[in-house]
Design a protein around this motif. Structure first.
Motif, PDB file in Angstrom:
ATOM      1  N   VAL A 284       0.839  -1.210   0.000  1.00 16.85           N
ATOM      2  CA  VAL A 284       0.000   0.000   0.000  1.00 16.85           C
ATOM      3  C   VAL A 284       0.872   1.258   0.000  1.00 16.85           C
ATOM      4  N   LEU A 332      -2.336   3.768   7.629  1.00 18.16           N
ATOM      5  CA  LEU A 332      -1.317   2.786   7.257  1.00 18.16           C
ATOM      6  C   LEU A 332      -0.307   2.613   8.391  1.00 18.16           C
ATOM      7  N   PHE A 344      -1.602  -5.170   0.796  1.00 18.73           N
ATOM      8  CA  PHE A 344      -3.059  -5.025   0.773  1.00 18.73           C
ATOM      9  C   PHE A 344      -3.719  -6.035   1.716  1.00 18.73           C
ATOM     10  N   VAL A 413      -8.216  -1.376  -1.560  1.00 14.06           N
ATOM     11  CA  VAL A 413      -7.976  -1.231  -0.123  1.00 14.06           C
ATOM     12  C   VAL A 413      -9.286  -1.378   0.640  1.00 14.06           C
TER      13      VAL A 413
END
Lengths: 462, 104
Positions: A284, A332, A344, A413
């Protein structure tokens, strides 16, 4: 001007805290100090003063951007607090480097002399080289730092060569005088001037990571510590765009027919490459790096516009991008803390185990993708309609296509958060962290629902 | 080009050649120290050009700019060498190919 001086002073205070041993209170001092700087900045907004004979000017453009940057820095301080509280880092050094980088951003948004442009870029970059390599024993952090350094120095060299050629053609470094010379003989400017413009453009394109000068960005973003990546992707990028816009829209605007088509090609490649490569990422963090490249393409579109609206479009778009990206990096950051990885898959089940984080992530992804309730939609809409009015139809078609591609990876996501099993490991957020996250989330929605308020507020300052 | 006298033209050509050598060095060489030297060469080519233009325009600001570039280049290379020492401690090499952790 007070904004600039106070930010630099806060950097010195951070260094002194190591000597005089008030390190424990440093975070509080800096947050209070930045709040103070923000208020001072607000009080300076309506005036336009020149300082140091035409080196810097604090007009409303500089005021709005430095306000935005200080606001984001405040949010960053709240997000990164727990990272620095654990003894992994040398807190005072890091905070002072961050404050000096902020000083550089404020120089970048307010320069009127090409020497200040160069100094601003360097004051911003040198602390970032160090911060990118701040995990000394991790090879990926070392590599990120070296790549950032070589690319940064190389880009500065090209930018400086461009500045030297501009000086040779015009005999001055002042951007208003250069603009005057450009508009007086827009038909017959010497070849030095053109070469200078293109080299400055290449140098700045490196800094804002536009294709084909983007290749360092994903590596540096991935290798750097996460909080530093968040800083680079939002605050550094905002400042670089503010400088790019100020230089090209004040100084080189009379010659737009010469450089406009080159910039259009760069924009098209940036949007397409950024969006397509983001689809293939498994991490990500790296996906956000490519999304940053793609969003840089949209922000570059404002530089092509010669209307007054382009300034509002740039302010709206950078604030929407920066707020949403900062939000995404905050979530995150917590996910990496829980799962220890940034793929992910590590987001799966987040919707059940940490509903608040998941909702904030959904809001920021919607905003980045440009889906209606969030501010990203309105920023894109405002920008595209302004670009369309200037007759760049092909550009808008590419931009809309790019946004369509981007929906795929942003929604990946969201889908992985609300599918899959939730795990037992969890993390306790402090009340302040929760409050900050909720506040930015609300801000993103609020600006998206009532965008007129924001636009009016910017216009009323001018 | 026609606006410049012959002397400045010579300086322009020399500075461009030096700059091009620097750029090629950064792109081609694999040793990090040589890359740093090439970056310095680029910056010095710029300094030469600025001084030549400064004399040509009879304007001191170009020469003042050169001092800014020198000071910043010194600060920059300090950080660069520190990064290099950090890498040498971890990998035992100053070859840029030893760094291949980050790839797309």
């Amino acid at each position: 001007m007070k904004t600039l001086i106070l930010t630099a002073l806060l950097g010195i205070v951070s260094m002194l805290s190591e000597i005089f041993g008030f390190r424990k209170y440093l975070w509080t001092i800096l947050v209070l100090g930045l709040t103070g700087v923000f208020c001072v900045n607000l009080s300076e907004l309506t005036s336009a003063y020149q300082y140091f004979p035409n080196m810097v000017v604090f007009d409303h453009y500089a005021g709005v951007f430095s306000g935005l940057i200080i606001l984001m820095a405040l949010v960053w301080f709240f997000i990164s607090k727990d990272q620095y509280d654990s003894n992994e880092f040398n807190q005072a050094d890091h905070y002072s480097l961050i404050m000096f980088a902020l000083t550089g951003t404020i120089v970048l948004v307010s320069f009127t002399h090409l020497a200040m442009l160069f100094l601003g870029i360097e004051i911003l970059s040198i602390p970032m080289f160090i911060l990118a390599g701040s995990r000394k024993h991790e090879l990926s952090s070392n590599e990120a730092s070296l790549k950032y350094f070589i690319m940064g120095a190389f880009a500065s060299g090209i930018l400086l060569f461009g500045i030297a050629l501009l000086y040779g053609a015009t005999g001055t470094f002042n951007i208003h005088e250069i603009a005057l010379i450009a508009s007086n003989n827009s038909g017959s400017v010497s070849i030095l001037f053109y070469t200078g413009i293109f080299m400055v453009m290449i140098g700045l394109a490196f800094k804002v990571s536009a294709v084909p000068f983007h290749f360092w960005t994903p590596d540096v973003y991935e290798g750097s510590p996460l909080v530093i990546t968040a800083f680079m992707a939002t605050i550094v990028k905002t400042a670089a765009f503010a400088a790019f816009y100020r230089l090209f829209n004040t100084t080189f605007a009379p010659l737009i027919h010469q450089w406009g088509s080159t910039l259009s090609v760069i924009i098209i490649f940036t949007i397409l490459t950024g969006n397509i490569l983001a689809v293939y990422q498994t991490s990500v963090k790296r996906m956000l790096a490519y999304s940053g490249i793609a969003q840089a393409g949209y922000m570059l579109m404002t530089i092509l516009l010669t209307t007054y609206e382009s300034q509002n479009a740039l302010i709206l778009y950078t604030s929407s991008y920066a707020l949403s990206t900062l939000c995404a990096f905050a979530v995150l950051h917590y996910v990496v803390k829980i799962k220890g990885s940034d793929t992910f898959e590590s987001f799966s089940g987040l919707g059940k185990s940490h509903p608040l984080l998941a909702v904030i992530m959904v809001i920021s992804m919607l905003s980045l993708a440009g889906i209606p309730p969030a501010v990203g939609f309105f920023a894109k809409f405002y920008l595209f309609s302004a670009v369309l009015q200037q007759g760049y139809l092909a550009l808008v078609i590419v931009a809309v296509l790019g946004s369509l591609i981007s929906v795929y990876y942003y929604f990946r996501v969201i889908i992985s958060m609300y599918s899959g099993e939730s795990e037992t490991e969890s993390i306790q957020l402090t009340v302040i962290n929760k409050a900050v996250l909720v506040l930015i989330g609300c801000l993103i929605i609020l600006l998206g629902v009532t965008p007129g308020l924001f636009i009016d507020a910017i216009k009323s300052l001018t | 080009m026609q606006v410049l006298s012959n002397t400045v033209n010579n300086y322009l050509v020399l500075a461009s050649i030096l700059f091009a050598i620097g750029v090629m060095g950064v792109l081609v060489r694999r040793n990090i120290i040589i890359i740093f030297m090439s970056i310095e060469l680029m910056l010095n080519a710029i300094n030469l050009l600025l001084v030549a233009f400064s004399v040509f325009h009879n304007d001191a600001s170009g020469q003042v700019f050169v001092f800014f570039i020198m000071a910043v280049a010194a600060a920059e290379v300090t950080v660069g060498l520190a990064i290099l020492v950090m890498i040498y401690r971890n990998t035992g090499s100053v070859d840029i190919n030893s760094l291949n952790k980050l790839k797309w």
